[in-house]
Write a protein that holds these residues in place. Structure first.
Motif, PDB file in Angstrom:
ATOM      1  N   ALA A 184       0.814  -1.217   0.000  1.00  0.00           N
ATOM      2  CA  ALA A 184       0.000   0.000   0.000  1.00  0.00           C
ATOM      3  C   ALA A 184       0.843   1.259   0.000  1.00  0.00           C
ATOM      4  O   ALA A 184       1.914   1.318   0.621  1.00  0.00           O
ATOM      5  CB  ALA A 184      -0.921   0.010   1.207  1.00  0.00           C
ATOM      6  N   THR A 185       0.343   2.252  -0.712  1.00  0.00           N
ATOM      7  CA  THR A 185       0.879   3.611  -0.638  1.00  0.00           C
ATOM      8  C   THR A 185      -0.262   4.505  -0.182  1.00  0.00           C
ATOM      9  O   THR A 185      -1.334   4.521  -0.793  1.00  0.00           O
ATOM     10  CB  THR A 185       1.407   4.089  -2.001  1.00  0.00           C
ATOM     11  N   TRP A 186      -0.015   5.253   0.905  1.00  0.00           N
ATOM     12  CA  TRP A 186      -1.076   6.037   1.526  1.00  0.00           C
ATOM     13  C   TRP A 186      -0.904   7.523   1.270  1.00  0.00           C
ATOM     14  O   TRP A 186       0.207   8.015   1.096  1.00  0.00           O
ATOM     15  CB  TRP A 186      -1.124   5.788   3.040  1.00  0.00           C
ATOM     16  N   GLU A 187      -2.035   8.221   1.249  1.00  0.00           N
ATOM     17  CA  GLU A 187      -2.018   9.675   1.166  1.00  0.00           C
ATOM     18  C   GLU A 187      -3.226  10.226   1.903  1.00  0.00           C
ATOM     19  O   GLU A 187      -4.229   9.525   2.096  1.00  0.00           O
ATOM     20  CB  GLU A 187      -2.022  10.167  -0.283  1.00  0.00           C
ATOM     21  N   THR A 196      -4.149  -4.457   4.044  1.00  0.00           N
ATOM     22  CA  THR A 196      -3.215  -3.970   5.058  1.00  0.00           C
ATOM     23  C   THR A 196      -3.471  -2.500   5.333  1.00  0.00           C
ATOM     24  O   THR A 196      -4.092  -1.807   4.514  1.00  0.00           O
ATOM     25  CB  THR A 196      -1.757  -4.141   4.597  1.00  0.00           C
ATOM     26  N   THR A 197      -3.074  -2.051   6.520  1.00  0.00           N
ATOM     27  CA  THR A 197      -3.146  -0.623   6.823  1.00  0.00           C
ATOM     28  C   THR A 197      -1.740  -0.043   6.974  1.00  0.00           C
ATOM     29  O   THR A 197      -1.595   1.113   7.337  1.00  0.00           O
ATOM     30  CB  THR A 197      -3.932  -0.392   8.124  1.00  0.00           C
ATOM     31  N   SER A 198      -0.757  -0.861   6.701  1.00  0.00           N
ATOM     32  CA  SER A 198       0.627  -0.378   6.735  1.00  0.00           C
ATOM     33  C   SER A 198       1.093  -0.094   5.315  1.00  0.00           C
ATOM     34  O   SER A 198       0.360  -0.309   4.353  1.00  0.00           O
ATOM     35  CB  SER A 198       1.540  -1.418   7.396  1.00  0.00           C
ATOM     36  N   GLY A 199       2.309   0.386   5.170  1.00  0.00           N
ATOM     37  CA  GLY A 199       2.850   0.722   3.867  1.00  0.00           C
ATOM     38  C   GLY A 199       3.560   2.060   3.931  1.00  0.00           C
ATOM     39  O   GLY A 199       3.872   2.570   5.008  1.00  0.00           O
ATOM     40  N   THR A 200       3.799   2.649   2.781  1.00  0.00           N
ATOM     41  CA  THR A 200       4.484   3.932   2.743  1.00  0.00           C
ATOM     42  C   THR A 200       3.468   5.055   2.778  1.00  0.00           C
ATOM     43  O   THR A 200       2.302   4.887   2.405  1.00  0.00           O
ATOM     44  CB  THR A 200       5.321   4.054   1.460  1.00  0.00           C
ATOM     45  N   GLY A 201       3.914   6.225   3.216  1.00  0.00           N
ATOM     46  CA  GLY A 201       3.018   7.383   3.301  1.00  0.00           C
ATOM     47  C   GLY A 201       2.678   7.699   4.730  1.00  0.00           C
ATOM     48  O   GLY A 201       3.184   7.092   5.679  1.00  0.00           O
ATOM     49  N   PRO A 202       1.783   8.647   4.947  1.00  0.00           N
ATOM     50  CA  PRO A 202       1.436   9.092   6.303  1.00  0.00           C
ATOM     51  C   PRO A 202       0.735   7.993   7.086  1.00  0.00           C
ATOM     52  O   PRO A 202      -0.062   7.220   6.537  1.00  0.00           O
ATOM     53  CB  PRO A 202       0.523  10.278   6.059  1.00  0.00           C
ATOM     54  N   SER A 203       1.049   7.898   8.376  1.00  0.00           N
ATOM     55  CA  SER A 203       0.382   6.901   9.240  1.00  0.00           C
ATOM     56  C   SER A 203      -0.965   7.401   9.744  1.00  0.00           C
ATOM     57  O   SER A 203      -1.841   6.600  10.066  1.00  0.00           O
ATOM     58  CB  SER A 203       1.298   6.534  10.406  1.00  0.00           C
ATOM     59  N   THR A 204      -1.122   8.705   9.816  1.00  0.00           N
ATOM     60  CA  THR A 204      -2.406   9.306  10.211  1.00  0.00           C
ATOM     61  C   THR A 204      -2.663  10.542   9.362  1.00  0.00           C
ATOM     62  O   THR A 204      -1.734  11.138   8.806  1.00  0.00           O
ATOM     63  CB  THR A 204      -2.406   9.732  11.692  1.00  0.00           C
TER      64      THR A 204
END
Length: 201
Positions: free
Chosen positions: A102-105, A192-200
């Motif tokens: 995952a990549t988060w934003e 998953t809720t992990s990965g790169t990008g902001p955690s919150t």
């Protein structure tokens, strides 16, 4: 006697349309013209209303599609307390590879008191703008205009568990009824809720 009768008949035929006939024809023409004009005006007004309603519906769909895209794959969805700049919606949205990485934003939507809807995404938490000036809204994109909470709703956004309720109306101006939106959007089960990008966000 026959010749005189034929002469009289010929003069009668040559006399043309009399004043009474002209008045009758003029009245009929006025009535027909009035009906035709009324039908034309009604048709043009109906077409204008339909066009305005179609535009409002299209703009509503743009907003809802943007929000759905952010909520479906979000690990968190929140609706901060409304402020002087309007009501915000905030998500932490992920994009996933086929391997489940995952990549988060962070994504945020703002419905301002003016009716404008703004959108922004970033790799860090997104704060509310200080005001609605062009400088404060730098980085925000205008999605559409004329949006307010739907009649009967206390707020345009509400979160309950994994479901976001969107209750808005998009104005069609003075030419038609507004487009109403009452949608419920649920978060998907994420790998998953992990990965790169902001955690919150």
């Amino acid at each position: 006697m026959t010749e005189q009768s034929e002469s009289t008949t010929a003069r009668s035929h040559d006399a043309g349309i009399g004043l009474v006939e002209l008045l009758i024809y003029a009245m009929l023409l006025a009535i027909v013209s009035s009906i035709a004009g009324s039908l034309l005006i009604t048709g043009l007004t109906s077409q204008r209303d339909i066009t305005a309603m179609g535009s409002a519906t299209s703009r509503a769909q743009v907003v809802v599609a943007s929000i759905e895209d952010g909520v479906r794959t979000a690990s968190s969805v929140s609706v901060p307390t409304a402020s002087a700049v309007g009501q915000r919606l905030v998500t932490r949205t992920g994009t996933f590879t086929t391997a489940g990485v995952a990549t988060w934003e962070c994504r945020s939507w703002l419905i301002a008191p003016t009716g404008n809807v703004y959108y922004r995404s970033a790799q860090t938490a997104i704060a509310a703008p200080n005001n609605l000036s062009a400088a404060s809204l730098a980085g925000w994109s205008l999605l559409t205009e004329g949006v307010t909470a739907a009649p009967g709703s206390t707020a345009p956004f509400a979160v309950s568990g994994n479901t976001l309720s969107v209750s808005i109306q998009v104005s069609a101006g003075s030419d038609g009824a507004p487009a109403l939106v009452n949608n419920r959007i649920s978060k998907q089960s994420l790998p998953t809720t992990s990965g790169t990008g902001p955690s919150t966000c």
